[in-house]
Design an enzyme around this catalytic site. Structure first.
Site, PDB file in Angstrom:
ATOM      1  N   ARG A  87       3.672 -72.749   6.822  1.00  0.00           N
ATOM      2  CA  ARG A  87       4.493 -72.973   5.635  1.00  0.00           C
ATOM      3  C   ARG A  87       4.056 -74.263   4.947  1.00  0.00           C
ATOM      4  O   ARG A  87       3.595 -75.202   5.581  1.00  0.00           O
ATOM      5  CB  ARG A  87       5.976 -73.065   6.027  1.00  0.00           C
ATOM      6  CG  ARG A  87       6.613 -71.712   6.274  1.00  0.00           C
ATOM      7  CD  ARG A  87       8.089 -71.824   6.598  1.00  0.00           C
ATOM      8  NE  ARG A  87       8.294 -72.463   7.874  1.00  0.00           N
ATOM      9  CZ  ARG A  87       8.643 -73.728   8.048  1.00  0.00           C
ATOM     10  NH1 ARG A  87       8.879 -74.505   7.004  1.00  0.00           N
ATOM     11  NH2 ARG A  87       8.790 -74.230   9.246  1.00  0.00           N
ATOM     12  N   TYR A 227       0.481 -66.280   3.982  1.00  0.00           N
ATOM     13  CA  TYR A 227       0.929 -66.574   5.338  1.00  0.00           C
ATOM     14  C   TYR A 227       2.449 -66.473   5.555  1.00  0.00           C
ATOM     15  O   TYR A 227       3.221 -67.067   4.789  1.00  0.00           O
ATOM     16  CB  TYR A 227       0.461 -67.988   5.745  1.00  0.00           C
ATOM     17  CG  TYR A 227       0.697 -68.161   7.213  1.00  0.00           C
ATOM     18  CD1 TYR A 227      -0.172 -67.603   8.135  1.00  0.00           C
ATOM     19  CD2 TYR A 227       1.847 -68.774   7.675  1.00  0.00           C
ATOM     20  CE1 TYR A 227       0.088 -67.667   9.476  1.00  0.00           C
ATOM     21  CE2 TYR A 227       2.112 -68.850   9.020  1.00  0.00           C
ATOM     22  CZ  TYR A 227       1.223 -68.298   9.920  1.00  0.00           C
ATOM     23  OH  TYR A 227       1.491 -68.355  11.257  1.00  0.00           O
ATOM     24  N   LYS A 236      12.226 -66.629   5.391  1.00  0.00           N
ATOM     25  CA  LYS A 236      12.796 -67.957   5.099  1.00  0.00           C
ATOM     26  C   LYS A 236      13.303 -68.050   3.661  1.00  0.00           C
ATOM     27  O   LYS A 236      14.313 -68.698   3.401  1.00  0.00           O
ATOM     28  CB  LYS A 236      11.751 -69.044   5.345  1.00  0.00           C
ATOM     29  CG  LYS A 236      11.059 -68.970   6.689  1.00  0.00           C
ATOM     30  CD  LYS A 236      11.970 -69.261   7.842  1.00  0.00           C
ATOM     31  CE  LYS A 236      11.154 -69.371   9.129  1.00  0.00           C
ATOM     32  NZ  LYS A 236      11.961 -69.634  10.302  1.00  0.00           N
ATOM     33  N   HIS A 256      19.317 -71.036  10.746  1.00  0.00           N
ATOM     34  CA  HIS A 256      18.035 -70.906  11.449  1.00  0.00           C
ATOM     35  C   HIS A 256      18.333 -70.845  12.949  1.00  0.00           C
ATOM     36  O   HIS A 256      18.090 -71.808  13.678  1.00  0.00           O
ATOM     37  CB  HIS A 256      17.186 -72.135  11.092  1.00  0.00           C
ATOM     38  CG  HIS A 256      15.747 -72.035  11.465  1.00  0.00           C
ATOM     39  ND1 HIS A 256      14.964 -73.147  11.679  1.00  0.00           N
ATOM     40  CD2 HIS A 256      14.939 -70.970  11.649  1.00  0.00           C
ATOM     41  CE1 HIS A 256      13.738 -72.767  11.974  1.00  0.00           C
ATOM     42  NE2 HIS A 256      13.693 -71.463  11.972  1.00  0.00           N
ATOM     43  N   SER A 278      11.389 -75.011  13.892  1.00  0.00           N
ATOM     44  CA  SER A 278      10.301 -74.064  14.150  1.00  0.00           C
ATOM     45  C   SER A 278       9.420 -74.565  15.295  1.00  0.00           C
ATOM     46  O   SER A 278       9.140 -75.765  15.387  1.00  0.00           O
ATOM     47  CB  SER A 278       9.439 -73.917  12.898  1.00  0.00           C
ATOM     48  OG  SER A 278      10.206 -73.416  11.840  1.00  0.00           O
ATOM     49  N   CYS A 280       9.989 -74.730  18.537  1.00  0.00           N
ATOM     50  CA  CYS A 280      10.640 -75.492  19.613  1.00  0.00           C
ATOM     51  C   CYS A 280      11.236 -74.581  20.680  1.00  0.00           C
ATOM     52  O   CYS A 280      12.110 -74.980  21.432  1.00  0.00           O
ATOM     53  CB  CYS A 280      11.727 -76.399  19.053  1.00  0.00           C
ATOM     54  SG  CYS A 280      11.099 -77.836  18.175  1.00  0.00           S
ATOM     55  N   THR A 283      12.301 -68.470  20.420  1.00  0.00           N
ATOM     56  CA  THR A 283      11.985 -67.121  20.907  1.00  0.00           C
ATOM     57  C   THR A 283      12.077 -67.088  22.437  1.00  0.00           C
ATOM     58  O   THR A 283      12.588 -66.127  23.016  1.00  0.00           O
ATOM     59  CB  THR A 283      10.592 -66.686  20.409  1.00  0.00           C
ATOM     60  OG1 THR A 283      10.542 -66.877  18.992  1.00  0.00           O
ATOM     61  CG2 THR A 283      10.315 -65.235  20.733  1.00  0.00           C
ATOM     62  N   ASP A 303      15.400 -65.948  15.295  1.00  0.00           N
ATOM     63  CA  ASP A 303      15.066 -66.918  14.244  1.00  0.00           C
ATOM     64  C   ASP A 303      16.190 -67.163  13.240  1.00  0.00           C
ATOM     65  O   ASP A 303      16.380 -68.289  12.819  1.00  0.00           O
ATOM     66  CB  ASP A 303      13.807 -66.459  13.497  1.00  0.00           C
ATOM     67  CG  ASP A 303      13.158 -67.565  12.680  1.00  0.00           C
ATOM     68  OD1 ASP A 303      13.095 -68.710  13.183  1.00  0.00           O
ATOM     69  OD2 ASP A 303      12.722 -67.308  11.553  1.00  0.00           O
ATOM     70  N   ASN A 394      -0.364 -72.713  15.301  1.00  0.00           N
ATOM     71  CA  ASN A 394       0.727 -71.965  14.665  1.00  0.00           C
ATOM     72  C   ASN A 394       0.381 -70.473  14.524  1.00  0.00           C
ATOM     73  O   ASN A 394       0.925 -69.782  13.671  1.00  0.00           O
ATOM     74  CB  ASN A 394       1.071 -72.555  13.294  1.00  0.00           C
ATOM     75  CG  ASN A 394       2.377 -72.000  12.735  1.00  0.00           C
ATOM     76  OD1 ASN A 394       3.356 -71.853  13.461  1.00  0.00           O
ATOM     77  ND2 ASN A 394       2.390 -71.690  11.442  1.00  0.00           N
ATOM     78  N   ARG A 396       0.496 -66.496  15.325  1.00  0.00           N
ATOM     79  CA  ARG A 396       1.752 -65.760  15.455  1.00  0.00           C
ATOM     80  C   ARG A 396       1.551 -64.335  15.945  1.00  0.00           C
ATOM     81  O   ARG A 396       0.524 -63.719  15.673  1.00  0.00           O
ATOM     82  CB  ARG A 396       2.422 -65.677  14.074  1.00  0.00           C
ATOM     83  CG  ARG A 396       2.803 -67.026  13.477  1.00  0.00           C
ATOM     84  CD  ARG A 396       4.125 -67.500  13.995  1.00  0.00           C
ATOM     85  NE  ARG A 396       4.406 -68.889  13.656  1.00  0.00           N
ATOM     86  CZ  ARG A 396       5.628 -69.415  13.716  1.00  0.00           C
ATOM     87  NH1 ARG A 396       6.656 -68.683  14.076  1.00  0.00           N
ATOM     88  NH2 ARG A 396       5.818 -70.687  13.450  1.00  0.00           N
TER      89      ARG A 396
HETATM   90  O1  SAT Z   1       8.161 -69.783   8.416  1.00  0.00           O
HETATM   91  S1  SAT Z   1       7.464 -68.919   9.347  1.00  0.00           S
HETATM   92  O2  SAT Z   1       8.083 -67.612   9.293  1.00  0.00           O
HETATM   93  O3  SAT Z   1       6.046 -68.815   9.000  1.00  0.00           O
HETATM   94  C1  SAT Z   1       7.576 -69.511  10.910  1.00  0.00           C
HETATM   95  C2  SAT Z   1       8.540 -70.589  11.152  1.00  0.00           C
HETATM   96  O4  SAT Z   1       8.311 -71.708  10.713  1.00  0.00           O
HETATM   97  O5  SAT Z   1       9.574 -70.350  11.816  1.00  0.00           O
HETATM   98 MN    MN Z   2      11.863 -70.216  12.208  1.00  0.00          MN
END
Ligand code: SAT
Ligand code: MN
Length: 617
Positions: A87, A227, A236, A256, A278, A280, A283, A303, A394, A396
């Site tokens: 992001r 992305y 988000k 969040h 994010s 941390c 998940t 999330d 980062n 995914r």
């Molecule tokens: O914002 S993303 O969906 O790319 C991932 C995150 O920061 O939780």
């Molecule tokens: Mn997140």
């Protein structure tokens, strides 16, 4: 297997002769407008069928955006442009009508001015590409008021990802058309038109990026990035930034947060929501395998949570997403076996991880030993002797939540689930104890409002710097941060305090040593179930707590360490409320509050004074 055949993209004739893409009047008009502005070669209204997905992924393999993984069914790997990996918070804007409504924590530009900038960028930007129409719903289509969105995008990768992350396609479009319901328009382009002679690249993007929310209009425009959080606009942009503004106006919360269901050996069940910045471990916690016998965790979300009061006065949470978009590195059979089982079933998209020689994916932390040879996320040959990691920090995995073996069956219930406890957490080497319970709702809001964490790779910029991240929402609050904290306080005001969730603050990341340079004090992962047990013991009135300056912490022996190799001294250090460390924290908290300006609720200033006097007194 579905027998649907994908509709061929419709060639575009703009203006009065425009084809009819939908009987939804507003949506038809908007598509026509975007077609005129962006001049795509074709328009494709997405059905969400398996055949359509197969056609899309085949095309993406053909354009070298995706590599098919032979080791997992219907699974693919994408390597992004190396400049488009996270992001971009400095390119993210909240374009409220008035600047004050974006507050001091967001970038702002006047909506008209921003529209002018974006209109110039979007003009002709889809030349040579297909415009995909993705009708989606965040949360259940059976909700009383389904939360519709439509993403118009020129990225087939985005379409494939939205197909995993949201409920989307024909069923949603039918519902939209039947009801002529409102939806959040989400316009997205990678910003790389294919004018004559321009050759496409596997990951088109543009060095100029804009991620823009118009909170009053409830609209999103995103340009230049392919992305995750920049481009999958239901996530988000809608479910947090736009939804938080809706929630302020309508009296609910868009947060969040993960949602989990915890069952004790006595078969007591509690639903817990938890907010961490994010990368941390949300998940991991959402699908934890507790090491304590008899305890189970089931997942509802990892999330985002939308929280609304039920008729019973309790706060009910639902997960608006249909997929998991988790950080890959550090996810392994030891740390998160349930995530591994989820992706093992296939139907997943991986981004910026390494490719194994037998057509599978690998990343740092998946297994103890790396394979002898890989192709890294730059597409280069990689061995354990290579310099950098094989996968971007980062990187995914994007996978359907329905494949999670510990999914709670009620995750799909449009009513959501009643929340017993809210956990706030961050990544702090020092100062913050393993777990602290708030004295009451206002104190809990203070904990959330002052949440701090060391920055991670989930956003571009320096990592490892402590920043305040209120409710882990700093990059996602769609309005003024002080007003947001005020809204949290208001949510508690009219409520029956005994029915509100209890609030806790956790820190799995505290380390030994005065400066936090030593080893982790707490083992984390499955052992975090022991902290969840303490939370439940508090809820059930079984555990005592020690009242400290910063809140209630477990008494000696309060955390069940049966079978855990941890000495008393380490446990004490993990739970210590060190007045010197907190004294150093006070001016930072003061500075944070001062930076928020006049909308910071006076209740939070009073909470800070209470903390100050408790530390000194
Ligand atoms: O914002 S993303 O969906 O790319 C991932 C995150 O920061 O939780
Ligand atoms: Mn997140």
């Amino acid at each position: 297997m579905s027998t649907d055949t994908p509709t061929a993209p419709t060639p575009v004739t703009s203006g009065p002769a425009a084809p009819r893409w939908t009987t939804h009047r507003e949506l038809q008009a908007w598509i026509e407008e975007v077609v005129v502005l962006t001049t795509p070669d074709a328009v494709h209204v997405c059905e969400g069928s398996e055949a359509e997905r197969a056609a899309l992924t085949d095309a993406l393999v053909g354009s070298r955006t995706l590599t098919r993984l032979t080791a997992k069914p219907d699974s693919f790997l994408a390597w992004s442009d190396p400049t488009d990996v996270a992001r971009v918070e400095d390119r993210t804007f909240i374009c409220s009508v008035e600047e004050k409504d974006a507050g001091p924590t967001n970038n702002w530009m006047a909506p008209d001015e921003m529209k002018a900038v974006l209109t110039d960028l979007f003009r002709g930007c889809m030349t040579g590409r297909t415009l995909y129409v993705v009708p989606f719903v965040m949360g259940s289509l059976d909700a009383e008021h389904p939360m519709f969105g439509v993403e118009l995008t020129d990225s087939a990768y985005v379409v494939a990802s939205m197909g995993i992350m949201t409920r989307s396609g024909t069923e949603v479009l039918d519902a939209l058309e039947r009801t002529q319901a409102r939806y959040v328009p989400c316009l997205h382009s990678v910003g790389m038109p294919l004018a004559d002679g321009v050759e496409d690249v596997p990951w088109p993007s543009n060095p100029t990026k804009y991620i823009v929310q118009f909170p009053e209009e409830r609209a999103v425009w995103s340009f230049g990035s392919g992305y995750g959080g920049n481009a999958l606009l239901g996530k988000k942009c809608y479910a947090l930034r736009i939804a938080s503004a809706m929630a302020r106006d309508e009296g609910w919360l868009a947060e969040h947060m993960l949602i989990l269901k915890l069952t004790s050996p006595q078969q007591e069940t509690h639903y817990i929501a938890a907010a961490f910045p994010s990368a941390c471990g949300k998940t991991n916690l959402a699908m934890l395998e507790p090491t304590l016998p008899g305890w189970t965790v089931q997942t509802l979300g990892d999330d985002i949570a939308w929280l609304r009061f039920g008729d019973d006065g309790r706060l009910w949470a639902s997960n608006p997403e249909a997929g998991l978009f988790g950080v890959a590195p550090g996810t392994g059979w030891d740390t998160n076996p349930n995530a591994m089982r989820t992706i093992a079933q296939g139907h997943s998209l991986f981004t910026n991880v390494a490719l194994t020689d037998d057509g599978d994916v690998w990343w740092e932390g998946m297994t103890d030993e790396p394979p002898a040879h890989l192709t890294d996320w730059h597409g280069e040959s990689w061995t354990p002797d290579s310099d950098g990691p094989s996968s971007h920090p980062n990187s995914r995995f994007c996978t359907p939540i329905a494949q999670c073996p510990v999914l709670a069956p009620e995750y799909d219930d449009p009513r959501g689930v009643p929340i017993s406890a809210i956990l706030f957490g961050g990544r702090r080497r020092t100062t913050v104890p393993l777990v602290t319970e708030a004295r009451d709702w206002a104190h809990g809001v203070f904990m959330g409002a002052t949440l701090s964490s060391e920055t991670t790779a989930a956003s571009t910029g320096q990592t490892g710097v402590v920043r305040r991240d209120p409710m882990a929402m700093l990059p996602f609050i769609g309005y003024d941060a002080g007003d947001y904290m005020g809204h949290w306080l208001d949510m508690g005001k009219g409520a029956d305090a005994s029915r509100l969730p209890r609030v806790f603050y956790v820190n799995w990341f505290r380390r030994a040593g005065a400066t936090g340079d030593g080893p982790f004090l707490w083992p984390g992962f499955g052992e975090n179930g022991r902290v969840l047990k303490w939370v439940v013991d508090r809820l059930e009135g079984r555990a005592a707590a020690r009242d400290t300056a910063v809140g209630r912490v477990p008494t000696y022996g309060g955390i069940d360490t049966t079978g855990l190799d941890i000495d008393e001294e380490t446990m004490a250090a993990a739970l210590r409320v060190d007045h010197d460390e907190w004294a150093r924290e006070l001016p930072r908290l003061q500075e944070w509050f001062d930076s928020l300006g006049t909308t910071l609720p006076s209740t939070l200033r009073q909470e800070l004074e209470v903390l100050r006097s408790r530390l000194v007194g």
